[in-house]
Design an enzyme around this catalytic site. Structure first.
Site, PDB file in Angstrom:
ATOM      1  N   ALA A   1      -6.742  -2.963   4.879  1.00 14.21           N
ATOM      2  CA  ALA A   1      -6.555  -2.285   3.600  1.00 14.21           C
ATOM      3  C   ALA A   1      -6.329  -2.454   2.643  1.00 14.21           C
ATOM      4  O   ALA A   1      -7.190  -4.415   2.534  1.00 14.21           O
ATOM      5  CB  ALA A   1      -4.687  -2.308   4.192  1.00 14.21           C
TER       6      ALA A   1
ATOM      7  N   ASN B   1      -3.852  -2.026  -3.138  1.00 12.75           N
ATOM      8  CA  ASN B   1      -3.188  -1.936  -5.075  1.00 12.75           C
ATOM      9  C   ASN B   1      -1.701  -1.175  -5.034  1.00 12.75           C
ATOM     10  O   ASN B   1      -1.364  -0.612  -4.524  1.00 12.75           O
ATOM     11  CB  ASN B   1      -3.958  -0.953  -5.064  1.00 12.75           C
ATOM     12  CG  ASN B   1      -5.728  -1.523  -4.959  1.00 12.75           C
ATOM     13  OD1 ASN B   1      -6.596  -2.247  -4.596  1.00 12.75           O
ATOM     14  ND2 ASN B   1      -6.108   0.020  -3.391  1.00 12.75           N
TER      15      ASN B   1
ATOM     16  N   HIS C   1       2.884  -5.007   6.183  1.00 18.85           N
ATOM     17  CA  HIS C   1       1.511  -6.351   5.533  1.00 18.85           C
ATOM     18  C   HIS C   1       1.262  -5.931   3.686  1.00 18.85           C
ATOM     19  O   HIS C   1       1.343  -7.112   3.049  1.00 18.85           O
ATOM     20  CB  HIS C   1       0.691  -6.682   6.290  1.00 18.85           C
ATOM     21  CG  HIS C   1      -0.408  -7.694   5.486  1.00 18.85           C
ATOM     22  ND1 HIS C   1      -0.690  -8.700   6.506  1.00 18.85           N
ATOM     23  CD2 HIS C   1      -1.153  -8.098   4.077  1.00 18.85           C
ATOM     24  CE1 HIS C   1      -1.707  -9.825   5.521  1.00 18.85           C
ATOM     25  NE2 HIS C   1      -2.097  -8.965   4.390  1.00 18.85           N
ATOM     26  N   GLU C   2       0.478  -5.149   3.844  1.00 14.06           N
ATOM     27  CA  GLU C   2       0.717  -4.014   1.975  1.00 14.06           C
ATOM     28  C   GLU C   2       1.560  -4.289   1.019  1.00 14.06           C
ATOM     29  O   GLU C   2       1.765  -4.018  -0.060  1.00 14.06           O
ATOM     30  CB  GLU C   2      -0.159  -3.182   2.931  1.00 14.06           C
ATOM     31  CG  GLU C   2      -1.617  -3.429   3.353  1.00 14.06           C
ATOM     32  CD  GLU C   2      -2.518  -4.327   3.002  1.00 14.06           C
ATOM     33  OE1 GLU C   2      -2.245  -4.581   1.750  1.00 14.06           O
ATOM     34  OE2 GLU C   2      -3.618  -4.568   3.847  1.00 14.06           O
TER      35      GLU C   2
ATOM     36  N   GLU D   1      -1.816 -13.909   1.268  1.00 12.68           N
ATOM     37  CA  GLU D   1      -2.394 -13.382   2.605  1.00 12.68           C
ATOM     38  C   GLU D   1      -1.790 -13.987   3.876  1.00 12.68           C
ATOM     39  O   GLU D   1      -0.996 -13.691   5.156  1.00 12.68           O
ATOM     40  CB  GLU D   1      -3.870 -13.958   3.118  1.00 12.68           C
ATOM     41  CG  GLU D   1      -4.640 -13.459   2.320  1.00 12.68           C
ATOM     42  CD  GLU D   1      -4.405 -11.143   2.213  1.00 12.68           C
ATOM     43  OE1 GLU D   1      -3.740 -10.998   2.819  1.00 12.68           O
ATOM     44  OE2 GLU D   1      -4.461 -10.721   0.868  1.00 12.68           O
TER      45      GLU D   1
HETATM   46 ZN   LIG Z   1      -3.247  -9.189   2.835  1.00 17.02          ZN
END
Ligand SMILES: [Zn+2]
Length: 813
Positions: A256, A259, A289-290, A312
């Site tokens: 993914a 944005n 996570h996103e 990350e």
């Molecule tokens: Zn990431």
């Protein structure tokens, strides 16, 4: 396109302040090209010069402060800008090409219904493929987009889409965004919407997956809402991006992309066939996570790619942390089994690197470090840090970091400063050994028992040491921060001492040879899945380091895999079939024999699992991958002789067909007939893989030709062809292609760009040609100084895997 260097980025950031992007796209010009007009307002040092990034099919016109620029001077994706003023307006008009590699503005036609779907992927340096910009993470600016397109389309982006009086749509970001976040999702997407705590939510995918999305959207939206609540509570800053859309798009390279306001996901996360519990957890942790990135990365952005771990590692850690709270699924078992195994494989390779501060001389090389080290190892280091600091300091520092740097950029030093202000002590030293030093510590057990830590970094490890009897009974436990040796008091001699029995840290657990001999009967007796998964990770590392033979590894898998949950069963079976039986088994033990044993183990797991459970599905897939009984596989396709609860749906059908193709037990016509049954995008990809797997010279020649020379092949098609090409049972047939790979792969960098270049080099590497001559060819290729950096990394890593297989065969063969 020339890749931006760190030095160039620093110079440009010192010169330019962008006040706004206004991008106008005309998407009504057919299937190949679109028009892009970018207006960039920025301040600069009067009289200075710089360049703007743009990678068009044709640059039509450009002007700076009303003065026309010579478009012929565009070179390497850069347009030179001279004689800058205090305040500037740059206008760039270009004809751009839709991409088919998942970067830039990607256009996909769904074979199911012929409808076109578009999405823009700007990460990592692909924004200039759809608009002109100063493409670097520390030149953030408000981003506005106007789009002319089919009026019936759904249009999404970094802010709410408004319809203008002329029918065009207008999207404005609520806050400044980095260019790598700019996105657009446009097409006849199917949507499900909701709202939570004042935040409008939407999930979207192509129309042919509408039924599946409708069924799965409630679970996704419920999870999204729960994550929002968790992150609000953890971070003390509300979600800043207005609406929150999640679009599941075709041909997506990553899991993914975060944005702001409009996350794009690979559409395999909308399950069209049955999924395991582990896969649902993977989707949940990806959603989380996103969402974590909306703060980490989007609200506060790293200055340069060498701090990519700030994005990350945190998103990975926080995703599993919040899913652990929200869900009763054992998320850390899945983290260990899937994510850590990926990271350990990266960390043992010659290309290993520190979690933080990787240099990243240019944007292109930075992409190589988006690996298991930046994600899984970084998250493991943060778990250790959380234990060390406690939540008050950890979260207190983070809240301060968000408040201080909101809508701007920050560095590693800023975060360390925030934690120190919140009360952390000696953090520099901890960061030095955990974050700025590469390599893997080893935890081992000596007489006493005493647990030792070895490794050059000198990292402290907060662990739980547990001693077990041969029956799996716990007889001693100690919580320790392992730096110097730690002794354990035991009532009787244990059969197994696990130094990190709760799988809390990042290290190799090394067991003695006599202990490994006990593991086949001991491992299934351990009650705690975290203890067992720490043994599975130790086993995968020990096999790679030629400390445990492939045949002992097979015995352990046969004995212990049937009792594992799907989170462990799936990855371990894939490793056992692909790596242990596929490349490590010495010539003395025929591969077919190894596969037969794995198929039997998977079969017993399939029959022992509750019917229709995720565990049964994971076992069924393992069975299919290892099976050589072509008659039974054919019966499955016909819906016969299936164990109770196993359903051969679209995805499992293709898995069966792929196995039959590798065994030479289907014809091209049968593959085409299957494709006629399943005219979907995944169906096309599966069919391409099946064709590449067929053991015929014609099939191999066609696959090779397409993946190495056809610039029109889509990224997913290229991955399918390369993924199906090499097969351990077809080494004679593919022998001529070993030399061809090393002769031809370098040139593919000119054929394609971005992620697909390195990924093809990895997948197409002759991994089944287990011979020193293959390694020699690798070394010769790496000696070419102008080899693309992504191809170089893939060849280094694949060559290291090959070297390990050879070492294991030499040791145990
Ligand atoms: Zn990431």
């Amino acid at each position: 396109m020339r890749s931006l260097t760190h030095e160039e980025a620093q110079r440009r950031a010192g010169l330019v302040r962008v006040t706004g992007y206004d991008v106008d796209l005309d998407l009504t010009r057919g299937a190949e090209l679109f028009a892009s007009r970018s207006t960039i307002r920025f301040s600069a040092e009067r009289g200075a010069a710089t360049f703007v990034d743009v990678a068009p099919r044709e640059l039509s016109r450009a002007s700076l402060n009303g003065r026309p620029l010579d478009v012929a001077q565009l070179a390497g994706g850069r347009l030179h800008l001279a004689d800058l003023q205090d305040d500037n307006e740059l206008v760039v008009e270009a004809t751009m090409a839709y991409s088919h590699d998942g970067e830039g503005l990607h256009r996909h036609v769904d074979p199911a219904d012929g409808k076109p779907y578009l999405y823009a992927m700007s990460f990592l340096d692909a924004a200039p493929r759809w608009f002109a910009c100063f493409d670097q993470p520390d030149l953030k600016a408000p981003f506005a987009l106007t789009i002319a397109c089919d009026p019936s389309w759904t249009v999404l982006g970094n802010g709410p889409a408004q319809r203008l009086s002329d029918g065009r749509r207008r999207i404005e970001s609520a806050h400044p965004v980095a260019t790598y976040f700019a996105t657009l999702v446009a097409g006849p997407y199917h949507s499900v919407s909701g709202t939570h705590d004042g935040v409008p939510l939407g999930v979207h995918t192509r129309a042919s997956l509408a039924r599946e999305l409708d069924a799965q959207a409630p679970e996704m939206l419920e999870l999204t809402a729960a994550c929002l609540d968790e992150f609000h509570q953890l971070f003390g800053v509300r979600y800043p991006w207005g609406e929150y859309h999640q679009a599941f798009v075709p041909d997506f390279n990553a899991g993914a992309m975060e944005n702001p306001g409009c996350v794009t996901f690979r559409d395999a996360y909308v399950f069209r066939s049955r999924a395991t519990d582990a896969e649902r957890n993977e989707r949940a942790t990806t959603i989380a996570h996103e969402m974590a990135h909306m703060w980490f990365g989007n609200l506060v952005t790293m200055r340069w790619w060498d701090d990519l771990w700030l994005n990350e590692s945190f998103a990975e850690y926080l995703a599993f942390r919040v899913c652990d709270v929200i869900d009763d699924y054992p998320v850390w078992v899945e983290f260990a089994s899937r994510r850590k195994a990926w990271g350990y494989a990266a960390d043992r390779r010659p290309s290993t690197h520190p979690i933080a501060g990787n240099g990243a001389a240019d944007a292109k090389t930075a992409l190589n470090d988006f690996d298991g080290i930046s994600y899984a190892k970084g998250a493991s280091a943060l778990r250790q840090l959380a234990v060390r600091l406690g939540d008050d300091t950890l979260l207190g520092g983070l809240r301060d970091y968000f408040r201080t740097h909101a809508y701007g950029n920050a560095t590693f030093a800023d975060l360390i400063g925030a934690w120190t202000a919140a009360g952390a002590q000696d953090l520099e030293k901890w960061a030095e050994v955990w974050l700025r030093t590469s390599g893997l510590d080893t935890l081992s057990v000596g007489a006493g028992p005493v647990v030792y830590r070895t490794g050059e970094a000198g990292r402290p490890h907060a662990v739980t040491v547990i001693a077990f009897t041969q029956q799996g009974e716990e007889i001693a436990r100690k919580n320790a921060v392992l730096l110097d040796p730690v002794a354990l008091v035991v009532p009787t001699t244990p059969a197994l001492v696990l130094p990190d029995a709760r799988d809390d840290t990042w290290a190799k657990t090394a067991l003695a040879a006599e202990v490994w001999e006990r593991v086949p009967s001991l491992l299934p007796a351990l009650d705690d899945p975290l203890a067992r998964v720490s043994v599975w990770n130790a086993l995968r590392l020990a096999v790679a380091d030629a400390e445990v033979s492939a045949s002992l590894a097979l015995r352990i898998v046969e004995a212990a895999v049937p009792g594992e949950p799907d989170a462990v069963l799936g990855p371990v079976m894939r490793w056992a079939v692909g790596t242990v039986a596929g490349v490590y088994l010495p010539a003395g033990m025929p591969r077919a024999q190894g596969l037969r044993r794995l198929a039997r183990a998977a079969d017993s797991a399939m029959r022992a699992a509750p019917p229709a459970s995720g565990r049964q599905l994971a076992a069924a897939r393992g069975y299919v991958a290892a099976a050589s009984d072509t008659e039974l596989l054919r019966a499955w396709l016909a819906g016969d002789r299936l164990p109770d609860g196993v359903v051969v749906d679209d995805e499992l059908r293709w898995a069966v067909l792929a196995r039959l193709a590798a065994l030479g037990a289907v014809t091209t016509d049968e593959i085409e007939a299957e494709l006629a049954r399943d005219r979907s995008a995944p169906g096309q990809v599966h069919a391409a893989r099946c064709r590449a797997m067929l053991p015929s010279p014609e099939a191999k020649a066609a696959a090779w030709q397409a993946m190495m020379t056809d610039p029109g092949a889509s990224n997913y098609e290229v991955y399918a062809l390369a993924g199906g090409f090499w097969h351990p049972e077809q080494t004679d047939l593919t022998a001529p292609y070993v030399a061809r790979y090393f002769d031809e792969i370098a040139a593919t960098a000119a054929l394609r760009q971005g992620w697909v270049v390195a990924r093809l080099a990895w997948l197409a590497y002759p991994s089944t040609a287990i011979a020193h001559s293959t390694l020699d060819r690798s070394t010769a290729l790496l000696a070419q100084p102008d080899l693309d950096s992504g191809i170089r990394r893939s060849v280094v890593d694949a060559g290291d895997d090959l070297r390990r297989a050879l070492a294991s065969r030499a040791q145990f063969g």
